[in-house]
Design a protein around this motif. Structure first.
Motif, mmCIF file in Angstrom:
data_model
loop_
_atom_site.group_PDB
_atom_site.id
_atom_site.type_symbol
_atom_site.label_atom_id
_atom_site.label_comp_id
_atom_site.label_asym_id
_atom_site.label_seq_id
_atom_site.Cartn_x
_atom_site.Cartn_y
_atom_site.Cartn_z
ATOM 1 N N SER A 179 0.832 -1.201 0.000
ATOM 2 C CA SER A 179 0.000 0.000 0.000
ATOM 3 C C SER A 179 0.872 1.259 0.000
ATOM 4 N N ALA A 180 2.001 1.222 0.731
ATOM 5 C CA ALA A 180 2.897 2.379 0.741
ATOM 6 C C ALA A 180 3.530 2.589 -0.629
ATOM 7 N N GLU A 181 3.933 1.483 -1.270
ATOM 8 C CA GLU A 181 4.556 1.596 -2.587
ATOM 9 C C GLU A 181 3.550 2.110 -3.616
ATOM 10 N N ILE A 182 2.335 1.614 -3.568
ATOM 11 C CA ILE A 182 1.323 2.086 -4.517
ATOM 12 C C ILE A 182 1.058 3.571 -4.299
ATOM 13 N N TYR A 183 0.964 3.953 -3.037
ATOM 14 C CA TYR A 183 0.729 5.369 -2.738
ATOM 15 C C TYR A 183 1.855 6.235 -3.314
ATOM 16 N N ASP A 184 3.109 5.824 -3.083
ATOM 17 C CA ASP A 184 4.247 6.608 -3.573
ATOM 18 C C ASP A 184 4.284 6.632 -5.099
ATOM 19 N N MET A 185 3.998 5.486 -5.732
ATOM 20 C CA MET A 185 4.104 5.411 -7.181
ATOM 21 C C MET A 185 2.998 6.210 -7.862
ATOM 22 N N VAL A 186 1.780 6.171 -7.336
ATOM 23 C CA VAL A 186 0.709 6.968 -7.931
ATOM 24 C C VAL A 186 1.030 8.453 -7.813
ATOM 25 N N ASN A 187 1.567 8.855 -6.664
ATOM 26 C CA ASN A 187 1.972 10.250 -6.515
ATOM 27 C C ASN A 187 3.055 10.621 -7.515
ATOM 28 N N GLU A 188 3.986 9.692 -7.746
ATOM 29 C CA GLU A 188 5.061 9.962 -8.702
ATOM 30 C C GLU A 188 4.518 10.069 -10.119
ATOM 31 N N VAL A 189 3.579 9.191 -10.465
ATOM 32 C CA VAL A 189 2.966 9.261 -11.791
ATOM 33 C C VAL A 189 2.209 10.573 -11.961
ATOM 34 N N ASN A 190 1.464 10.959 -10.927
ATOM 35 C CA ASN A 190 0.716 12.217 -11.007
ATOM 36 C C ASN A 190 1.663 13.410 -11.142
ATOM 37 N N LEU A 191 2.799 13.347 -10.430
ATOM 38 C CA LEU A 191 3.790 14.418 -10.556
ATOM 39 C C LEU A 191 4.350 14.475 -11.967
ATOM 40 N N ASN A 192 4.595 13.296 -12.546
ATOM 41 C CA ASN A 192 5.116 13.234 -13.914
ATOM 42 C C ASN A 192 4.102 13.800 -14.898
ATOM 43 N N ILE A 193 2.809 13.463 -14.684
ATOM 44 C CA ILE A 193 1.762 13.984 -15.578
ATOM 45 C C ILE A 193 1.679 15.502 -15.446
ATOM 46 N N SER A 194 1.739 16.004 -14.216
ATOM 47 C CA SER A 194 1.649 17.447 -13.998
ATOM 48 C C SER A 194 2.823 18.171 -14.632
ATOM 49 N N THR A 195 4.002 17.568 -14.552
ATOM 50 C CA THR A 195 5.190 18.198 -15.113
ATOM 51 C C THR A 195 5.127 18.229 -16.632
ATOM 52 N N SER A 196 4.620 17.139 -17.218
ATOM 53 C CA SER A 196 4.639 17.021 -18.674
ATOM 54 C C SER A 196 3.432 17.664 -19.342
ATOM 55 N N TYR A 197 2.246 17.548 -18.687
ATOM 56 C CA TYR A 197 1.028 17.979 -19.368
ATOM 57 C C TYR A 197 0.241 19.026 -18.575
ATOM 58 N N SER A 241 -1.810 20.073 -14.860
ATOM 59 C CA SER A 241 -2.673 19.384 -13.908
ATOM 60 C C SER A 241 -4.099 19.238 -14.442
ATOM 61 N N PHE A 242 -4.212 18.953 -15.718
ATOM 62 C CA PHE A 242 -5.559 18.820 -16.267
ATOM 63 C C PHE A 242 -6.195 17.482 -15.879
ATOM 64 N N VAL A 243 -5.389 16.501 -15.470
ATOM 65 C CA VAL A 243 -5.928 15.215 -15.056
ATOM 66 C C VAL A 243 -4.977 14.587 -14.032
ATOM 67 N N GLN A 244 -5.558 13.863 -13.073
ATOM 68 C CA GLN A 244 -4.781 13.163 -12.060
ATOM 69 C C GLN A 244 -5.354 11.752 -11.891
ATOM 70 N N ILE A 245 -4.465 10.838 -11.506
ATOM 71 C CA ILE A 245 -4.898 9.456 -11.244
ATOM 72 C C ILE A 245 -5.281 9.349 -9.776
ATOM 73 N N CYS A 246 -6.365 8.673 -9.515
ATOM 74 C CA CYS A 246 -6.849 8.490 -8.145
ATOM 75 C C CYS A 246 -5.862 7.651 -7.346
ATOM 76 N N ASN A 247 -5.457 8.193 -6.200
ATOM 77 C CA ASN A 247 -4.597 7.429 -5.291
ATOM 78 C C ASN A 247 -5.513 6.750 -4.270
ATOM 79 N N PRO A 248 -5.611 5.416 -4.321
ATOM 80 C CA PRO A 248 -6.593 4.743 -3.462
ATOM 81 C C PRO A 248 -6.188 4.641 -2.001
ATOM 82 N N PHE A 249 -4.972 5.107 -1.655
ATOM 83 C CA PHE A 249 -4.501 4.975 -0.278
ATOM 84 C C PHE A 249 -4.304 6.359 0.345
ATOM 85 N N SER A 250 -4.513 6.394 1.669
ATOM 86 C CA SER A 250 -4.360 7.636 2.402
ATOM 87 C C SER A 250 -2.879 7.933 2.625
ATOM 88 N N PRO A 251 -2.541 9.159 3.016
ATOM 89 C CA PRO A 251 -1.131 9.506 3.256
ATOM 90 C C PRO A 251 -0.562 8.698 4.415
#
Length: 529
Positions: free
Chosen positions: A336-354, A356-366
């Protein structure tokens, strides 16, 4: 643009691989049969004190005290618990041997006195002399009917409640195996999807081997549950049927004995007296057996209560090895910690490249909890399982051709299908995550045992107490009833064995009877048919 196209799929692929590879640690868990050989006992705490009341004399160990705690896999636990019904067993043995001894005495007496006729003087007997035995017989027969009804009613209630408890426990084990099957099904689908795009990679081999090991563990749980259900159902059914049949025959016999005794069919009545004597022995045995079952039910409910307090140090983990799922719990937390970190990283990559028009749902709490709560995602976020649908609206694989692309961004087919396969499979794993979390936390077993403690333990102990108390009451009544009929039959036999002489009454000459009885006989002096 290329970094954006390549970064997003690669990160999602990495997310999927982390989830899949972490599950391989589950393959190192021991199977249920291994855990059964190393389970710890609930009844002994760290200081060596007993939390339950299972210290009892063990007949298999020279009546030494059994101190092994509640352990249904230990024959010494069963022997010491079954021995708690010894009052019923001893009384049954005493009654049996006294009956055999009395019967032997009668046979010897008949053999010794055969052919010797002795003139007996018939003394006058008032009406009360014949009335009291009949009244006692009726009185104890009514009590016996009442006792039979109490035993039959309590036995039916006990049987129903015991079946309910067993069904809850076995269904919990089945639910655990079904959860594992659902998880391995998602892993197999993930392995198949990955195999289409990457071939026989290390990830697919991990997924395949792990799912096979988990399937074996689920098979073992399911097989043990089915075996235990058959054995327990058979045992409960045998006790129920034997008790019902024996008590029903006892009821029929005492009623028939009263009817035939009043109607003066004394030869048949004597046979029924012998049967009643035998049924009295059986009633004493039932008293001991159900007294043992009450102690076992009490031990079980105490163990269930202990499981609620500490599921990781309890012999009931034979149903589900909670103590040995602790390692899986840490693995699940890491996932769950790895998924949380990886989804945040993917969202950061999307925000950097495109942006913040879209974000992936992170199913885990901080951190630090990392609770699974996909319902807390922003409404505009995209669930991982919807990524393939969104991709089809935005991009096209380079092998699709211009006719089907409709102006979308052209990406490598291998990356497109990899993202599609993994996001779909990861969503399936996330769908079964709550079930796996509940299994690893032993919440499934806690809930089941909590239901038993709250709704069924009280009635179970109450009904088995009714049965053994009713069996004890019925045994006492049957003993008294048998003695009344036995004394009456012996008195009648003594009065009419051989000739009898009736003294003169009011100056009338005496009458001598060579055999048979006179017409004045009632309850005890009746003619034997």
């Amino acid at each position: 643009m290329s970094s954006g196209n390549g970064g997003c799929p690669n990160h999602i692929l990495l997310l999927a691989l982390i989830f899949a590879l972490n599950f391989t640690f589950l393959s190192g868990l021991p199977t249920l049969s291994e855990s059964g050989r190393r389970r710890r006992l609930f009844s002994v705490n760290d200081s060596g004190g007993h939390l339950d009341d299972t210290v009892r004399a063990d007949p298999l160990d020279g009546l030494k005290k059994y101190r092994g705690g509640y352990d249904v896999t230990n024959k010494h636990y069963w022997s010491s618990t079954a021995f708690t019904g010894f009052p019923g067993y001893i009384l049954a043995a005493i009654w049996l041997f006294s009956g055999v001894g009395y019967g032997g005495f009668l046979l010897v007496r008949m053999a010794c006195c055969n052919g010797r006729k002795k003139a007996n003087i018939r003394l006058p007997c008032s009406n009360n002399c014949h009335l009291w035995p009949l009244l006692f017989a009726v009185f104890f027969t009514v009590l016996a009917v009442l006792g039979c009804g109490l035993v039959l009613g309590g036995n039916a209630k006990f049987h129903s409640t015991a079946n309910t408890v067993i069904d809850i426990i076995i269904d919990t084990a089945d639910e655990a195996s079904d959860t594992i099957y659902t998880t391995t099904g998602a892993m197999k689908e993930m392995s198949t999807s990955l195999g289409r795009v990457t071939g026989n990679s290390q990830a697919t081999r991990f997924l395949t081997s792990t799912s096979e090991r988990l399937d074996k563990q689920a098979d073992d749980i399911h097989r043990q549950a089915a075996k235990n259900r058959r054995l327990i159902d058979k045992g409960i059914k045998i006790v129920y049927i034997v008790t019902t049949v024996a008590i029903s025959l006892t009821l029929t016999t005492v009623l028939a004995l009263l009817a035939l005794g009043v109607l003066k069919f004394q030869r048949i009545a004597r046979i029924l007296i012998v049967l009643c004597w035998i049924f009295t022995v059986i009633c004493w045995l039932f008293f001991g057996i159900y007294l043992f079952l009450q102690n076992f039910a009490g031990d079980t409910c105490t163990a269930l209560k202990g499981f609620q307090e500490d599921p990781y140090n309890n012999s009931l983990s034979s149903i589900l090895p909670c103590d040995e799922l602790l390692s899986a719990k840490s693995v699940l937390s890491d996932v769950s910690a790895e998924i949380y970190d990886m989804v945040n990283e993917v969202n950061l990559n999307i925000s950097t490249s495109y942006g913040s028009f879209v974000q992936i749902c992170n199913p885990f709490s901080p951190p630090p909890s990392h609770d699974y709560q996909p319902w807390d995602c922003p409404p505009s976020s995209i669930p991982i399982g919807n990524i393939p649908r969104m991709l089809r609206l935005l991009v096209c694989p380079d092998d699709a051709g211009g006719e089907t692309c409709n102006g979308g961004i052209l990406v490598a087919a291998n990356e497109y299908y990899t993202v599609e396969a993994y996001t779909t499979s990861i969503q399936r794993l996330l769908d079964v995550y709550p079930g796996m979390e509940s299994l690893v936390e032993c919440q499934t077993v806690k809930d089941a045992f909590g239901e038993i403690l709250e709704s069924h333990c009280g009635p179970l102990k109450r009904y088995v107490r009714i049965v053994w108390a009713s069996a004890a009451f019925l045994s006492i009544v049957m003993a008294a009833l048998v003695l009344v009929w036995t004394v009456g039959a012996a008195h009648s036999l003594r009065r009419h064995s051989g000739g009898s002489v009736k003294p003169q009454d009011g100056g009338r000459p005496s009458e001598t009877i060579e055999s048979g009885v006179t017409k004045d006989e009632t309850f005890e002096g009746s003619e034997y048919h």
